[in-house]
Design a protein around this motif. Structure first.
Motif, PDB file in Angstrom:
ATOM      1  N   VAL A 380     -33.344  24.213  -0.678  1.00  0.00           N
ATOM      2  CA  VAL A 380     -32.374  25.076   0.310  1.00  0.00           C
ATOM      3  C   VAL A 380     -31.620  24.691   1.305  1.00  0.00           C
ATOM      4  O   VAL A 380     -30.502  24.719   1.888  1.00  0.00           O
ATOM      5  CB  VAL A 380     -32.959  26.353   0.542  1.00  0.00           C
ATOM      6  N   ASN A 381     -32.664  23.479   2.557  1.00  0.00           N
ATOM      7  CA  ASN A 381     -31.785  23.063   3.356  1.00  0.00           C
ATOM      8  C   ASN A 381     -31.037  22.211   3.610  1.00  0.00           C
ATOM      9  O   ASN A 381     -29.833  21.985   3.754  1.00  0.00           O
ATOM     10  CB  ASN A 381     -33.164  22.592   4.094  1.00  0.00           C
ATOM     11  N   ALA A 437     -20.854  15.868  12.532  1.00  0.00           N
ATOM     12  CA  ALA A 437     -21.380  16.823  12.622  1.00  0.00           C
ATOM     13  C   ALA A 437     -22.281  16.721  10.777  1.00  0.00           C
ATOM     14  O   ALA A 437     -23.608  17.201  11.327  1.00  0.00           O
ATOM     15  CB  ALA A 437     -21.285  18.650  12.418  1.00  0.00           C
ATOM     16  N   ALA A 438     -21.997  16.763   9.956  1.00  0.00           N
ATOM     17  CA  ALA A 438     -22.431  16.806   9.203  1.00  0.00           C
ATOM     18  C   ALA A 438     -23.163  15.596   8.758  1.00  0.00           C
ATOM     19  O   ALA A 438     -24.307  15.548   7.757  1.00  0.00           O
ATOM     20  CB  ALA A 438     -21.520  16.850   7.410  1.00  0.00           C
ATOM     21  N   LEU A 439     -23.135  14.287   9.348  1.00  0.00           N
ATOM     22  CA  LEU A 439     -23.964  13.023   8.972  1.00  0.00           C
ATOM     23  C   LEU A 439     -25.413  13.311  10.040  1.00  0.00           C
ATOM     24  O   LEU A 439     -26.402  13.008   9.402  1.00  0.00           O
ATOM     25  CB  LEU A 439     -23.012  11.747  10.258  1.00  0.00           C
ATOM     26  N   PHE A 440     -24.870  14.396  10.273  1.00  0.00           N
ATOM     27  CA  PHE A 440     -26.301  14.563  11.955  1.00  0.00           C
ATOM     28  C   PHE A 440     -27.066  15.512  10.776  1.00  0.00           C
ATOM     29  O   PHE A 440     -28.147  15.447  10.675  1.00  0.00           O
ATOM     30  CB  PHE A 440     -26.293  15.101  13.192  1.00  0.00           C
ATOM     31  N   SER A 441     -26.552  17.217  10.574  1.00  0.00           N
ATOM     32  CA  SER A 441     -27.476  18.188   9.667  1.00  0.00           C
ATOM     33  C   SER A 441     -27.380  18.151   8.541  1.00  0.00           C
ATOM     34  O   SER A 441     -29.135  17.604   8.089  1.00  0.00           O
ATOM     35  CB  SER A 441     -25.982  19.298   9.631  1.00  0.00           C
ATOM     36  N   ILE A 442     -27.347  16.876   7.497  1.00  0.00           N
ATOM     37  CA  ILE A 442     -27.509  16.446   6.425  1.00  0.00           C
ATOM     38  C   ILE A 442     -28.594  15.275   6.436  1.00  0.00           C
ATOM     39  O   ILE A 442     -30.255  15.198   6.066  1.00  0.00           O
ATOM     40  CB  ILE A 442     -26.928  15.756   5.408  1.00  0.00           C
ATOM     41  N   THR A 444     -30.951  15.564   8.997  1.00  0.00           N
ATOM     42  CA  THR A 444     -32.268  16.439   9.397  1.00  0.00           C
ATOM     43  C   THR A 444     -33.057  16.373   7.373  1.00  0.00           C
ATOM     44  O   THR A 444     -34.047  16.963   8.192  1.00  0.00           O
ATOM     45  CB  THR A 444     -31.942  17.515  10.162  1.00  0.00           C
ATOM     46  N   VAL A 445     -32.313  16.494   6.613  1.00  0.00           N
ATOM     47  CA  VAL A 445     -33.243  16.734   5.565  1.00  0.00           C
ATOM     48  C   VAL A 445     -33.699  16.002   4.884  1.00  0.00           C
ATOM     49  O   VAL A 445     -34.345  15.993   4.442  1.00  0.00           O
ATOM     50  CB  VAL A 445     -32.150  17.879   4.360  1.00  0.00           C
ATOM     51  N   VAL A 446     -32.948  14.741   4.859  1.00  0.00           N
ATOM     52  CA  VAL A 446     -32.624  13.647   4.107  1.00  0.00           C
ATOM     53  C   VAL A 446     -33.975  12.622   4.533  1.00  0.00           C
ATOM     54  O   VAL A 446     -33.761  11.365   4.245  1.00  0.00           O
ATOM     55  CB  VAL A 446     -31.842  13.291   3.087  1.00  0.00           C
ATOM     56  N   VAL A 447     -33.999  12.513   5.598  1.00  0.00           N
ATOM     57  CA  VAL A 447     -34.053  10.628   6.907  1.00  0.00           C
ATOM     58  C   VAL A 447     -35.606  11.301   7.342  1.00  0.00           C
ATOM     59  O   VAL A 447     -35.429  12.317   8.244  1.00  0.00           O
ATOM     60  CB  VAL A 447     -33.238  10.724   8.129  1.00  0.00           C
ATOM     61  N   PRO A 448     -36.723  10.531   6.811  1.00  0.00           N
ATOM     62  CA  PRO A 448     -38.084  10.675   7.056  1.00  0.00           C
ATOM     63  C   PRO A 448     -38.301  10.903   8.769  1.00  0.00           C
ATOM     64  O   PRO A 448     -39.240  11.970   9.254  1.00  0.00           O
ATOM     65  CB  PRO A 448     -38.451  10.073   6.292  1.00  0.00           C
ATOM     66  N   ALA A 449     -37.326   9.978   9.125  1.00  0.00           N
ATOM     67  CA  ALA A 449     -37.516   9.732  10.492  1.00  0.00           C
ATOM     68  C   ALA A 449     -37.691  11.121  11.520  1.00  0.00           C
ATOM     69  O   ALA A 449     -37.814  11.662  12.676  1.00  0.00           O
ATOM     70  CB  ALA A 449     -37.138   8.329  11.332  1.00  0.00           C
ATOM     71  N   LEU A 450     -36.491  11.869  10.676  1.00  0.00           N
ATOM     72  CA  LEU A 450     -36.274  12.617  11.316  1.00  0.00           C
ATOM     73  C   LEU A 450     -36.783  14.742  11.003  1.00  0.00           C
ATOM     74  O   LEU A 450     -36.011  15.810  11.202  1.00  0.00           O
ATOM     75  CB  LEU A 450     -34.478  13.410  11.134  1.00  0.00           C
ATOM     76  N   SER A 451     -37.500  14.284  10.043  1.00  0.00           N
ATOM     77  CA  SER A 451     -38.696  15.215   9.055  1.00  0.00           C
ATOM     78  C   SER A 451     -38.995  16.172  10.310  1.00  0.00           C
ATOM     79  O   SER A 451     -39.121  17.213   9.523  1.00  0.00           O
ATOM     80  CB  SER A 451     -40.643  15.008   8.840  1.00  0.00           C
ATOM     81  N   GLY A 452     -39.117  15.921  11.342  1.00  0.00           N
ATOM     82  CA  GLY A 452     -39.868  17.047  12.432  1.00  0.00           C
ATOM     83  C   GLY A 452     -38.620  18.504  12.598  1.00  0.00           C
ATOM     84  O   GLY A 452     -38.958  19.527  13.679  1.00  0.00           O
ATOM     85  N   GLY A 457     -31.290  22.067  10.747  1.00  0.00           N
ATOM     86  CA  GLY A 457     -29.997  21.249   9.794  1.00  0.00           C
ATOM     87  C   GLY A 457     -29.062  21.772   9.993  1.00  0.00           C
ATOM     88  O   GLY A 457     -27.934  21.769   9.979  1.00  0.00           O
ATOM     89  N   TRP A 458     -28.969  23.579   9.280  1.00  0.00           N
ATOM     90  CA  TRP A 458     -28.030  24.596   9.083  1.00  0.00           C
ATOM     91  C   TRP A 458     -27.414  24.781  10.596  1.00  0.00           C
ATOM     92  O   TRP A 458     -26.277  23.743  11.373  1.00  0.00           O
ATOM     93  CB  TRP A 458     -27.994  25.551   8.293  1.00  0.00           C
ATOM     94  N   MET A 459     -28.478  25.049  11.388  1.00  0.00           N
ATOM     95  CA  MET A 459     -28.054  25.918  12.871  1.00  0.00           C
ATOM     96  C   MET A 459     -27.159  24.584  13.956  1.00  0.00           C
ATOM     97  O   MET A 459     -26.189  24.965  14.519  1.00  0.00           O
ATOM     98  CB  MET A 459     -29.316  26.925  13.441  1.00  0.00           C
TER      99      MET A 459
END
Length: 485
Positions: A380-381, A437-442, A444-452, A457-459
């Motif tokens: 979903v994310n 913006a898309a580079l950042f939002s996606i 947050t879903v696929v990069v382990p370091a940004l799993s927090g 990601g959507w908002m």
């Protein structure tokens, strides 16, 4: 604004067909009830129930807090869709036409095609989920077969999948009016069956139900991190669940007569609807913990365990209808318009829908063996994050840059120098805003370091898309002043 302002005088076959043209107010017949049913069918699908029920179990958070997070997500989505729905109520245009104002008359194909891809994916997934209800019915009536499988699906499952796929084609081929009538009875009916299922589970669980509810509400899960982070992740996940419809909500509001009817339908269909449905999901999930020793999140599994043939028949037909409902609304109508926007002279609304159905067949067929392995919340994310920036771009463009005025004639014109031609039909500033913006939002879903940032990601993508777009477009002056009131 006069009805004549919606007339397109000069027809450009690369941008216009009857399905994309502005719909005049006199030709609209949707009201608050139809909008309510858009959300009813969206929320009440088997996939929607599974997601809501799993949130009570996955985040290690007090159940009342989970309820509050889900309701808050409903309020946020209501606010978001009121913004994206308003332009199409005013002008009667679908999403791929409205987005021409910000992305350019050719650039609009980028968000339209990304949205189409997401819709096709969801179409396949929901077709599979609807087929599980039909399979439940066939097994109850005729038995389970010999147990052999192909791509994770039994023979009964494959027959059920093909039946659902063909049924949906038959419905949408008859047009938007037939789809509307289907939704108007499918949405309310599923509530009746869900309440009956809740009562049966509650009755069978007896005095042990409330302690089981307390167990779910104790927040004993294993998710690490703070309660606030978990709360916000649930909100973000639920917003992302609605993300695709949020962006192209104009595909539905173009049929609504007034903005007031749209807002009333959104109020009834989102926060109130989500709250009630989530409560039902909670009680049934707690009951399954008592009855079966497992907290089941798929209604089809629950009905199968309850072992009541009349309930199985009614529930299977209802779950089937509700899940087909979300498919027709959220996953057929948008891609059909988006594909028609790509080649208007060659692809009609119906042909676009047929293309959607054919590709989605293979997505649904691979759901069990491949696609589902990445997990429901992550799926979903990830899908929501891809298109998130377009929401911010669309809203900022319409309300802050264009000041709620669009020129209908020039939305359907590819002549250089017109308001939405930009650079060879593409708004390069909007492309830059989307890319950043898309580079950042996606990520947050696929990069382990940004799993927090899981669930946000959507908002974040939507906010950054709007912010970047506003910064790049503030000094831009359109080649031709848009008109219309």
């Amino acid at each position: 604004m006069k009805e004549s302002d919606l007339d397109i005088q000069t027809i450009d076959p690369t941008l216009y067909n009857e399905d994309l043209a502005p719909l005049k107010h006199k030709d609209r017949n949707w009201g608050a009830f139809e909008i309510f049913n858009v959300w009813s069918n969206d929320i009440q699908s088997l996939f929607g129930y599974t997601l809501a029920a799993s949130l009570f179990l996955a985040y290690g958070l007090n159940g009342w807090a989970v309820m509050a997070a889900i309701i808050l997500a409903g309020v946020i989505v209501m606010f978001l869709v009121n913004l994206t729905g308003k332009p199409s109520v005013k002008y009667g245009i679908p999403f791929p036409v409205m987005v021409r104002a910000s992305m350019g008359v050719r650039g609009a194909n980028l968000p339209a095609m990304l949205r189409a891809i997401i819709g096709i994916f969801w179409y396949g997934v929901q077709t599979y989920f609807a087929s599980t209800a039909v399979a439940l019915l066939l097994v109850a009536l005729f038995g389970a077969g010999n147990g052999s499988t192909f791509l994770g699906l039994s023979g009964v499952a494959w027959v059920s999948f093909v039946i659902v796929w063909l049924f949906q084609i038959a419905i949408f081929w008859q047009g938007i009016e037939r789809i509307k009538h289907f939704l108007n009875w499918a949405g309310p009916l599923v509530y009746v069956v869900m309440v009956v299922l809740m009562i049966i589970v509650w009755y069978q669980a007896g005095s042990e139900l409330l302690p089981a509810v307390s167990t779910i509400f104790s927040g004993d899960g294993e998710r690490s991190g703070s309660s606030i982070a978990a709360f916000m992740a649930i909100v973000g996940t639920m917003v992302a669940y609605f993300a695709a419809v949020v962006i192209n909500f104009g595909d539905f509001t173009r049929f609504v007569k007034t903005e007031r009817q749209m807002k009333l339908g959104n109020l009834l269909g989102l926060p109130l609807n989500v709250a009630f449905f989530s409560f039902i999901a909670l009680i049934i999930t707690a009951g399954t913990l008592v009855l079966f020793g497992d907290a089941l999140t798929n209604p089809a599994d629950i009905v199968e365990r309850v072992d009541s043939l009349p309930l199985t028949i009614v529930a299977a037909l209802t779950f089937f209808a509700a899940t087909v409902g979300i498919n027709l609304v959220a996953n057929f109508i948008p891609p059909a318009y988006d594909l028609a926007n790509l080649f208007p002279s060659k692809i009609s609304f119906k042909i676009g829908g047929l293309i959607t159905a054919v590709i989605a067949f293979f997505v649904g067929a691979l759901w069990v063996s491949v696609i589902s392995q990445i997990g429901v919340p992550g799926f979903v994310n990830a899908l929501g994050a891809v298109v998130a920036p377009f929401y911010g771009i669309i809203v900022v463009d319409y309300y802050l840059i264009k000041r709620q005025h669009l020129n209908m004639e020039e939305l359907f014109s590819s002549q250089p120098g017109t308001a939405y031609y930009y650079v060879k039909g593409w708004n390069t500033r909007a492309l830059a805003a989307f890319g950043g913006a898309a580079l950042f939002s996606i990520s947050t879903v696929v990069v382990p370091a940004l799993s927090g940032l899981d669930g946000y990601g959507w908002m974040m993508g939507a906010a950054l898309g709007g912010l970047f777009y506003y910064g790049l477009m503030r000094s831009h002056r359109p080649a031709a002043a848009p008109i219309g009131a």
